[in-house]
Design a protein around this motif. Structure first.
Motif, PDB file in Angstrom:
ATOM      1  N   UNK A 130     -69.708  31.862  51.481  1.00  0.00           N
ATOM      2  CA  UNK A 130     -71.030  32.207  52.028  1.00  0.00           C
ATOM      3  C   UNK A 130     -71.457  31.223  53.119  1.00  0.00           C
ATOM      4  N   UNK A 131     -71.272  29.943  52.837  1.00  0.00           N
ATOM      5  CA  UNK A 131     -71.676  28.924  53.815  1.00  0.00           C
ATOM      6  C   UNK A 131     -70.877  29.054  55.112  1.00  0.00           C
ATOM      7  N   UNK A 132     -69.575  29.227  54.987  1.00  0.00           N
ATOM      8  CA  UNK A 132     -68.725  29.293  56.175  1.00  0.00           C
ATOM      9  C   UNK A 132     -68.906  30.598  56.938  1.00  0.00           C
ATOM     10  N   UNK A 133     -69.167  31.700  56.219  1.00  0.00           N
ATOM     11  CA  UNK A 133     -69.450  32.957  56.917  1.00  0.00           C
ATOM     12  C   UNK A 133     -70.722  32.832  57.741  1.00  0.00           C
ATOM     13  N   UNK A 134     -71.702  32.136  57.171  1.00  0.00           N
ATOM     14  CA  UNK A 134     -72.957  31.917  57.894  1.00  0.00           C
ATOM     15  C   UNK A 134     -72.768  31.116  59.171  1.00  0.00           C
ATOM     16  N   UNK A 136     -69.963  31.420  60.941  1.00  0.00           N
ATOM     17  CA  UNK A 136     -69.108  32.222  61.812  1.00  0.00           C
ATOM     18  C   UNK A 136     -67.705  31.663  62.012  1.00  0.00           C
ATOM     19  N   UNK A 137     -67.248  30.823  61.091  1.00  0.00           N
ATOM     20  CA  UNK A 137     -65.909  30.224  61.208  1.00  0.00           C
ATOM     21  C   UNK A 137     -64.900  31.127  60.508  1.00  0.00           C
ATOM     22  N   UNK A 138     -64.277  32.010  61.261  1.00  0.00           N
ATOM     23  CA  UNK A 138     -63.388  33.026  60.706  1.00  0.00           C
ATOM     24  C   UNK A 138     -62.166  32.397  60.039  1.00  0.00           C
ATOM     25  N   UNK A 139     -61.575  31.383  60.669  1.00  0.00           N
ATOM     26  CA  UNK A 139     -60.403  30.733  60.094  1.00  0.00           C
ATOM     27  C   UNK A 139     -60.751  30.071  58.748  1.00  0.00           C
ATOM     28  N   UNK A 140     -61.881  29.393  58.686  1.00  0.00           N
ATOM     29  CA  UNK A 140     -62.280  28.722  57.445  1.00  0.00           C
ATOM     30  C   UNK A 140     -62.563  29.750  56.350  1.00  0.00           C
ATOM     31  N   UNK A 141     -63.220  30.845  56.710  1.00  0.00           N
ATOM     32  CA  UNK A 141     -63.494  31.908  55.733  1.00  0.00           C
ATOM     33  C   UNK A 141     -62.178  32.495  55.241  1.00  0.00           C
ATOM     34  N   UNK A 142     -61.240  32.710  56.136  1.00  0.00           N
ATOM     35  CA  UNK A 142     -59.928  33.230  55.767  1.00  0.00           C
ATOM     36  C   UNK A 142     -59.230  32.302  54.769  1.00  0.00           C
ATOM     37  N   UNK A 143     -59.332  30.991  54.999  1.00  0.00           N
ATOM     38  CA  UNK A 143     -58.730  30.029  54.070  1.00  0.00           C
ATOM     39  C   UNK A 143     -59.379  30.092  52.692  1.00  0.00           C
ATOM     40  N   UNK A 144     -60.692  30.262  52.656  1.00  0.00           N
ATOM     41  CA  UNK A 144     -61.385  30.366  51.370  1.00  0.00           C
ATOM     42  C   UNK A 144     -60.999  31.670  50.670  1.00  0.00           C
ATOM     43  N   UNK A 156     -54.128  36.409  36.729  1.00  0.00           N
ATOM     44  CA  UNK A 156     -53.626  37.731  36.366  1.00  0.00           C
ATOM     45  C   UNK A 156     -54.591  38.864  36.663  1.00  0.00           C
ATOM     46  N   UNK A 157     -55.593  38.621  37.457  1.00  0.00           N
ATOM     47  CA  UNK A 157     -56.572  39.640  37.802  1.00  0.00           C
ATOM     48  C   UNK A 157     -56.153  40.296  39.124  1.00  0.00           C
ATOM     49  N   UNK A 158     -55.161  41.189  39.015  1.00  0.00           N
ATOM     50  CA  UNK A 158     -54.561  41.782  40.207  1.00  0.00           C
ATOM     51  C   UNK A 158     -55.543  42.584  41.051  1.00  0.00           C
ATOM     52  N   UNK A 159     -56.454  43.321  40.409  1.00  0.00           N
ATOM     53  CA  UNK A 159     -57.371  44.154  41.181  1.00  0.00           C
ATOM     54  C   UNK A 159     -58.301  43.284  42.039  1.00  0.00           C
ATOM     55  N   UNK A 160     -58.801  42.201  41.478  1.00  0.00           N
ATOM     56  CA  UNK A 160     -59.647  41.293  42.254  1.00  0.00           C
ATOM     57  C   UNK A 160     -58.828  40.556  43.319  1.00  0.00           C
ATOM     58  N   UNK A 161     -57.592  40.223  42.984  1.00  0.00           N
ATOM     59  CA  UNK A 161     -56.723  39.566  43.955  1.00  0.00           C
ATOM     60  C   UNK A 161     -56.509  40.478  45.166  1.00  0.00           C
ATOM     61  N   UNK A 162     -56.236  41.751  44.892  1.00  0.00           N
ATOM     62  CA  UNK A 162     -56.041  42.710  45.985  1.00  0.00           C
ATOM     63  C   UNK A 162     -57.338  42.894  46.784  1.00  0.00           C
ATOM     64  N   UNK A 163     -58.457  42.931  46.091  1.00  0.00           N
ATOM     65  CA  UNK A 163     -59.723  43.093  46.768  1.00  0.00           C
ATOM     66  C   UNK A 163     -59.989  41.916  47.696  1.00  0.00           C
ATOM     67  N   UNK A 164     -59.718  40.707  47.217  1.00  0.00           N
ATOM     68  CA  UNK A 164     -59.948  39.529  48.067  1.00  0.00           C
ATOM     69  C   UNK A 164     -58.933  39.491  49.199  1.00  0.00           C
ATOM     70  N   UNK A 165     -57.721  39.980  48.959  1.00  0.00           N
ATOM     71  CA  UNK A 165     -56.664  40.023  49.991  1.00  0.00           C
ATOM     72  C   UNK A 165     -57.080  40.978  51.114  1.00  0.00           C
ATOM     73  N   UNK A 166     -57.716  42.098  50.742  1.00  0.00           N
ATOM     74  CA  UNK A 166     -58.137  43.061  51.760  1.00  0.00           C
ATOM     75  C   UNK A 166     -59.343  42.548  52.552  1.00  0.00           C
ATOM     76  N   UNK A 167     -60.047  41.539  52.004  1.00  0.00           N
ATOM     77  CA  UNK A 167     -61.161  40.934  52.742  1.00  0.00           C
ATOM     78  C   UNK A 167     -60.646  40.070  53.872  1.00  0.00           C
TER      79      UNK A 167
END
Length: 168
Positions: A130-134, A136-144, A156-167
């Motif tokens: 949230x802080x890094x998105x605010x 506008x640091x795209x690279x830092x947000x990507x790392x998080x 082992x939470x594959x659905x959440x892992x995939x959801x975060x991967x698609x973000x």
């Protein structure tokens, strides 16, 4: 390595704090690269002491020194020390610099993940995002988001892992 240590000795003799910091930084890198973790930890602590010794505070430099120290502590599998160091990062005076605060929160998330404290890791990573998105640091947000993906994958939470991967 000998050249870096000679440069450090000379900088100390001259009492040039900037040059001492530069030389200590180089010594830390070289010692860590050589697998001399204990020696690198000592040099990293010296670097932190130098950064925090002045009359003025520079949260970015302090955070960089704390990040290096945490990295070495985790390499040395000292999660307790890494946790304490990351907590110091969260106590820095950020002022309006939400980016530095976001990086400090990301550091705490990484320590929590390494210690397998998954709920705390997710909470810290989410706040960092949230802080890094605010800011506008795209690279830092990507790392998080990668960190969040790794967290979900490790638990082992594959659905959440995939959801975060698609973000990403």
């Amino acid at each position: 390595m000998e050249t870096a240590e000679a440069a450090l000795a000379l900088a100390r003799e001259l009492k040039d704090r900037r040059q001492i910091k530069e030389a200590v930084d180089l010594v830390v890198q070289l010692r860590a690269g050589d697998g001399q973790t204990e020696s690198a930890l000592e040099a990293a602590q010296e670097e932190l002491d130098l950064v925090t010794a002045g009359d003025t505070s520079d949260p970015r430099r302090e955070l960089a020194a704390l990040q290096r120290l945490v990295s070495l502590q985790l390499t040395n599998e000292d999660v307790e020390a890494a946790t304490k160091t990351a907590e110091k990062a969260l106590q820095l005076e950020f002022g309006d610099d939400k980016k530095v605060e976001g990086f400090a929160m990301q550091l705490m998330a990484e320590v929590h993940l390494n210690a397998r404290r998954y709920e705390q890791a997710l909470a810290s990573a989410t706040k960092a995002q949230r802080l890094l998105q605010g800011e506008g640091d795209i690279r830092a947000v990507s790392n998080v988001l990668q960190l969040i993906f790794d967290l979900h994958a490790e638990t082992g939470n594959e659905s959440e892992a995939l959801r975060s991967r698609h973000s990403l």
